[in-house]
Design a protein around this motif. Structure first.
Motif: not given
Lengths: 281, 295
Positions: A45-46, B122-128, B130-139
């Motif tokens: 949960a980072f 590996v962390r940035l691209l984690a599906p649920n 990860g930061l990248i998908n979280k960012g994409l979800a924002l838009v």
């Protein structure tokens, strides 16, 4: 006119800040994960901005993991390789730049052409050689080759030495100095900017080298940091890697690189221009 | 005096000469020989002629899959990286307050060791999570499964490569600094907008740097190893397996030294061929100033 200029300025800042934020976000994420608690790590949960500040993680990576060993090994390997590559390349470059002999032109072309051979071609036979020598699980396969002057480094220094007026050598020669003296007392001090750049490149390459230790080292006590970080992240079946510890270790791996490049900026910049234009001419 | 000088030449180059004979020329010859054998490190090698090459060309779909993946990766990540680096360099070359802060900021990712950036992605691209998908979800975008999806794992590695684009930006900026002021002044007196001046003056003048970035980028991309080894292990379903990790597996996991040597030589020929093609093409699009000395 001025208004358009202002508008354009604003637009440029907006673009630079937006893309810059995207470039910086992974660093922030790294720090945020490194400061997370184990509970957060298990749930993955980072968050982008740190919400926990577990600075003790930076101690735990030494006590619960082998960070001290990894760091020590990396420092030893990198110190020797930087020293070896700078010393040997400058020595060889002096020969190519200043002494004409039978076969010197041909050998220089041989030197240049070795740069075209990808490391993968010599990787397997080199492994067999070092295995025969009993060097597996020692630092030697990682250190010794750097004392045999890398072709690219020799080329860079040779170009640099060619730019130093020969009258300096000739004056010294009249004073009775031999080649060794001219190399050590006249050329070496004048080439320090390019030597610094090569030291930085060599540091960067060896500090971050992953494939070398992966091939030659399978003893945790001999493992350098680049491989050690990966070891920390490798856990047995289905478990979540200790991401907070992995990122702490990654920071230990990354920060020296940033420091070296920051302090060595101007040398790297010069050498980049030289090698860039060397590559295109 | 001359002969003594000759001796000194060989004294000075002896470290390189020894290394060349023992760690380059010797291994090259040995590698050629090995590529014609079935050596597995434990039993004596058998000479099998072109057997390894025949197998590679006719009976090893996984090798060709890794070639395809490597070429896919190189042919998309390099043009994208070149466009992105030009675009960034265009802005970083402006005379703005605080621009050196931005230059450092854009350069930083390129000095991160590949092990650290690989694990970070590996962390940035984690599906649920990860930061990248979280960012994409924002838009409002439902991000893909990246590393777990055979269709998205190569784009994931390409995204990762773009983070390190700052290294080529620095070279472009250096090239831009070298452009004579008169040229850009003349363009602006003739009424060219900054964008047009960039496209028709700056861009042609820095084609030699773009060419350099292309050649080094191409050679580097064809030799991609650590990212694949750490981030994907070649998966899923070999969708991200590439030539060097495949070679590495053959050599150091299965100890097929002969087969791995044959792969290495095919890789060498591929690199040589593609580099030559790029060099050949340079006459069409790389601009060298007249009267410049070619040394």
């Amino acid at each position: 006119m001025a208004r358009i200029g202002l508008l354009e300025k604003g637009f440029s800042y907006a673009v630079l800040s937006l893309v810059g934020a995207l470039m910086f976000a992974p660093f922030l994420y790294m720090i945020s994960i490194a400061l997370s608690s184990d509970a957060t790590t298990v749930k993955a949960a980072f968050t982008l901005f740190p919400r926990e500040f577990r600075f003790e993680n930076f101690v735990r990576v030494f006590t619960d993991y082998r960070m001290g060993t990894y760091l020590k090994n990396s420092i030893i390997i990198t110190a020797f390789t930087v020293f070896g590559s700078v010393l040997s390349a400058s020595f060889v470059a002096y020969g190519f730049a200043r002494i004409r002999a039978k076969g010197s032109g041909f050998l220089f072309i041989v030197l240049l052409s070795t740069m075209m051979i990808p490391g993968e071609v010599t990787m397997v036979p080199q492994f067999i050689i070092y295995r025969e020598l009993g060097w597996i699980n020692t630092f030697l396969p990682l250190i010794v080759p750097s004392f045999f002057a890398g072709a690219f480094n020799v080329f860079l220094i040779r170009q640099f030495v060619m730019g130093i007026p020969r009258s300096l050598d000739e004056a010294a020669m009249i004073d009775g100095m031999g080649h060794l003296g001219i190399y050590a007392k006249i050329i070496l001090p004048l080439t320090y900017p390019i030597l610094a750049a090569i030291g930085i490149f060599s540091f960067a390459w060896n500090w971050g080298n992953f494939m070398g230790p992966l091939i030659y080292i399978n003893d945790p006590k001999k493992t350098p940091l680049a491989l050690g970080v990966q070891l920390i992240s490798t856990v047995s079946g289905g478990q979540m890697p200790p991401w907070n510890m992995v990122m702490v270790a990654s920071m230990f791996l990354t920060i020296p690189m940033i420091l070296v490049y920051t302090f060595g900026q101007k040398y790297v910049y010069e050498a980049n221009i030289n090698s860039g234009s060397a590559g295109i001419k | 005096m001359r002969t003594r000088d000759g001796l000194w030449f060989y004294v000075f180059i002896s470290p390189w000469l020894f290394g060349f004979l023992a760690l380059t020329l010797g291994p090259i010859l040995f590698s050629i020989y090995m590529s014609f054998t079935d050596w597995d490190l434990f039993q004596a090698p058998h000479f099998i002629g072109l057997g390894n090459y025949e197998k590679i060309f006719t009976r090893d779909p996984l090798f060709w899959k890794s070639v395809g993946n490597t070429v896919y990766y190189a042919f998309i990540s390099i043009p994208l990286g070149m466009l992105l680096s030009l675009w960034i360099a265009y802005y970083l070359n402006k005379k703005l307050k605080g621009i050196s802060f931005f230059r450092v900021l854009y350069y930083l990712p390129s000095v991160v060791p590949v092990v650290a950036s690989s694990l970070l992605f590996v962390r940035l691209l984690a599906p649920n999570t990860g930061l990248i998908n979280k960012g994409l979800a924002l838009v409002g975008i439902d991000g893909p499964n990246w590393l777990l999806d055979p269709d998205w794992v190569k784009p994931a590695l390409i995204v990762m490569s773009l983070w390190g684009v700052g290294g080529s930006v620095v070279l472009l900026l250096a090239g831009m600094k070298g452009i004579p002021h008169e040229l850009l002044e003349a363009a602006s007196i003739d009424g060219a907008s900054p964008r047009k001046a960039f496209l028709f003056v700056t861009l042609p003048m820095i084609t030699p740097i773009i060419f350099f970035n292309l050649v080094t980028g191409l050679i580097g991309a064809l030799q991609t190893f650590a990212q694949v080894y750490i981030v994907t292990s070649g998966g899923p379903d070999n969708a991200s397996q590439m030539i060097v990790p495949y070679l590495f597996e053959n050599a150091f996991k299965f100890y097929k030294m002969g087969y791995a040597s044959a792969i290495a030589w095919i890789l060498f020929l591929m690199i040589l061929l593609l580099t030559l093609l790029v060099f050949r093409s340079s006459a069409l699009w790389v601009y060298y100033e007249e009267g410049r000395k070619h040394g």
